[in-house]
Design an enzyme around this catalytic site. Structure first.
Site, PDB file in Angstrom:
ATOM      1  N   GLY A 180      64.884 -12.743  10.253  1.00 39.89           N
ATOM      2  CA  GLY A 180      64.703 -11.954  11.482  1.00 39.89           C
ATOM      3  C   GLY A 180      65.353 -10.593  11.327  1.00 39.89           C
ATOM      4  N   ARG A 208      59.978 -14.188   6.749  1.00 40.13           N
ATOM      5  CA  ARG A 208      60.604 -15.488   6.468  1.00 40.13           C
ATOM      6  C   ARG A 208      59.696 -16.121   5.416  1.00 40.13           C
ATOM      7  NH1 ARG A 208      64.442 -16.105  10.544  1.00 40.13           N
ATOM      8  NH2 ARG A 208      63.880 -15.328  12.606  1.00 40.13           N
ATOM      9  N   ASP A 246      71.475 -16.749   7.293  1.00 39.33           N
ATOM     10  CA  ASP A 246      71.794 -17.921   6.466  1.00 39.33           C
ATOM     11  C   ASP A 246      70.634 -18.388   5.592  1.00 39.33           C
ATOM     12  OD1 ASP A 246      70.491 -18.697   8.759  1.00 39.33           O
ATOM     13  OD2 ASP A 246      71.914 -20.269   9.318  1.00 39.33           O
ATOM     14  N   THR A 267      71.927 -10.186  11.003  1.00 41.85           N
ATOM     15  CA  THR A 267      71.298 -11.054  12.018  1.00 41.85           C
ATOM     16  C   THR A 267      71.973 -10.786  13.356  1.00 41.85           C
ATOM     17  OG1 THR A 267      71.167 -13.337  12.843  1.00 41.85           O
ATOM     18  CG2 THR A 267      72.827 -12.942  11.179  1.00 41.85           C
ATOM     19  N   ASP A 274      72.500 -12.960  15.486  1.00 41.84           N
ATOM     20  CA  ASP A 274      73.129 -14.202  15.964  1.00 41.84           C
ATOM     21  C   ASP A 274      74.643 -14.307  15.751  1.00 41.84           C
ATOM     22  OD1 ASP A 274      70.619 -14.981  16.692  1.00 41.84           O
ATOM     23  OD2 ASP A 274      70.332 -16.402  15.060  1.00 41.84           O
ATOM     24  N   ASP A 279      76.101 -15.728  13.350  1.00 45.01           N
ATOM     25  CA  ASP A 279      76.352 -17.141  13.040  1.00 45.01           C
ATOM     26  C   ASP A 279      76.643 -17.372  11.559  1.00 45.01           C
ATOM     27  OD1 ASP A 279      73.834 -16.495  12.169  1.00 45.01           O
ATOM     28  OD2 ASP A 279      72.873 -18.313  12.879  1.00 45.01           O
ATOM     29  N   ARG A 290      69.508 -19.940  18.514  1.00 46.81           N
ATOM     30  CA  ARG A 290      69.021 -21.326  18.403  1.00 46.81           C
ATOM     31  C   ARG A 290      70.176 -22.288  18.215  1.00 46.81           C
ATOM     32  NH1 ARG A 290      64.118 -20.006  14.470  1.00 46.81           N
ATOM     33  NH2 ARG A 290      65.799 -18.892  13.470  1.00 46.81           N
TER      34      ARG A 290
HETATM   35  O1  F6P Z   1      67.923 -15.455  13.678  1.00 47.91           O
HETATM   36  C1  F6P Z   1      67.645 -14.424  14.541  1.00 47.91           C
HETATM   37  C2  F6P Z   1      66.744 -14.853  15.655  1.00 47.91           C
HETATM   38  O2  F6P Z   1      66.496 -13.736  16.465  1.00 47.91           O
HETATM   39  C3  F6P Z   1      67.243 -16.035  16.508  1.00 47.91           C
HETATM   40  O3  F6P Z   1      68.189 -15.671  17.481  1.00 47.91           O
HETATM   41  C4  F6P Z   1      65.958 -16.548  17.096  1.00 47.91           C
HETATM   42  O4  F6P Z   1      66.102 -17.894  17.461  1.00 47.91           O
HETATM   43  C5  F6P Z   1      65.007 -16.373  15.962  1.00 47.91           C
HETATM   44  O5  F6P Z   1      65.506 -15.315  15.163  1.00 47.91           O
HETATM   45  C6  F6P Z   1      63.591 -16.059  16.362  1.00 47.91           C
HETATM   46  O6  F6P Z   1      62.806 -16.001  15.213  1.00 47.91           O
HETATM   47  P1  F6P Z   1      61.336 -15.443  15.142  1.00 47.91           P
HETATM   48  O7  F6P Z   1      61.384 -13.962  15.390  1.00 47.91           O
HETATM   49  O8  F6P Z   1      60.878 -15.760  13.766  1.00 47.91           O
HETATM   50  O9  F6P Z   1      60.566 -16.136  16.214  1.00 47.91           O
END
Ligand code: F6P
Length: 326
Positions: free
Chosen positions: A13, A74, A105, A128, A130, A132, A174
């Site tokens: 992301g 991804r 991660d 990120t 997050d 995390d 998440r």
């Molecule tokens: O990891 C970053 C993040 O923004 C999370 O907070 C979220 O759950 C996820 O990516 C959303 O991913 P995508 O943009 O692939 O739907």
């Protein structure tokens, strides 16, 4: 082996400040007389050989831009041995000696496997929203996301207050409650629901009842998307309305607005420090590590440690949230 050429990519992301990180990596390469090549769409571009030479001027006017000019993905292909072999072949073909990856991660997990399989020097920067990642106090993009969330909730508060309503505001995360907890405190939320701590529906109702009694006319509950009882926020809203008739509930899902926008000064400086730190680490001979910031000092931890669970949630913050929302 002496490093002469470095490739850089962004993966997973996107997060505000990734561009500032790329700029720092590219310019640190220029400063140390290393060649630099950008890889488009993360590990996907590595597999496809989607590379572009970058020099110090290639990264002008991007420090203030959200997103990532190299784009991100991804990658599913990088999960496979064949995909990683193809990526390795391309790095060899383009005479790349080391790789810098900016991501979360999932990115580091992929980088670590690749390093072990092909003994290829890689360092990572935590990018990120997050926050995390283990081994760094802050990830690139987290501060900007917090400010975006707080600004949005401030606006929601105006309308919540005008109508005496309860708003459930869903934020990203998440598995991590960092955004919810910190933005919740910053925006003066009534309750904060996070994946790390299951409040339970009954305690939430009790708390909302108490706040009505104490004279509050409107309320904001911040819900991390991965929270146990808030996973389906619309169902939670219905449940509250059914059990607390005095409440009129509305839901706002902030979504990907949290990932966009110009990076805050904090994120720009963090990304710049970590980008410079990544090239310093490679030149020192470090491999298979993430560059992070701990107690305001640039540091490095092995990828395996960085992806081992999350940064521990600060329980003091939960206490502060409880006390300041009485
Ligand atoms: O990891 C970053 C993040 O923004 C999370 O907070 C979220 O759950 C996820 O990516 C959303 O991913 P995508 O943009 O692939 O739907």
């Amino acid at each position: 082996m002496k490093i002469k050429k470095v490739a850089v990519l962004t993966s997973g992301g996107d997060s505000p400040g990734m561009n500032a990180g790329l700029r720092a990596v590219v310019r640190a390469c220029a400063y140390h007389n290393l060649k630099c090549v950008g890889v488009f769409r993360g590990f996907e571009g590595l597999i496809e050989g989607d590379f572009k030479d970058l020099d110090a001027r290639s990264v002008k006017n991007i420090i203030n831009r959200g997103g990532t000019f190299l784009k991100s993905a991804r990658s599913k292909g990088f999960f496979t041995k064949e995909g990683r072999q193809q990526a390795f072949n391309n790095l060899k073909k383009f005479e790349v000696d080391a790789l810098v990856v900016i991501g979360g991660d999932g990115t580091f997990a992929g980088a670590s496997v690749f390093n072990k399989e092909h003994d290829f020097p890689i360092v990572g920067l935590p990018g990120t929203i997050d926050n995390d990642i283990n081994g760094t106090d802050y990830t690139i993009g987290y501060d900007t996301a917090l400010n975006t969330v707080v600004e949005a909730i401030d606006k929601i508060r105006d309308t919540a207050n005008s109508h005496n309503r309860l708003f459930l505001v869903e934020v990203m995360g998440r598995n991590a409650g960092d955004i919810a907890l910190n933005a919740g405190i910053g925006a003066g939320a009534e309750e904060i629901l996070i994946p790390e701590e299951n409040l339970g529906k009954d305690r939430l109702l009790e708390s909302l009842k108490r706040s009505k009694k104490s004279g509050k006319t409107s309320s904001i509950v911040v819900v991390a998307e991965g929270d146990q009882i808030g996973k389906n926020i619309f169902e939670l809203a219905k449940y509250i309305e059914e059990n607390l008739k005095e409440y009129e509930v509305r839901v706002t899902v902030l979504g990907h607005i949290q990932r966009g926008g110009a990076p805050s000064c904090f994120d720009r400086v963090l990304a710049s420090r970590l980008g410079v730190g990544a090239i310093d680490a490679l030149l020192r001979g470090e491999r298979d590590v993430m560059i992070g910031i701990v107690h305001n000092k640039v540091t490095s931890v092995p990828f395996d440690e960085a992806i081992q669970g999350e940064n521990e949630l600060d329980t003091e913050l939960i206490r502060v949230a409880d006390i300041t929302s009485v």
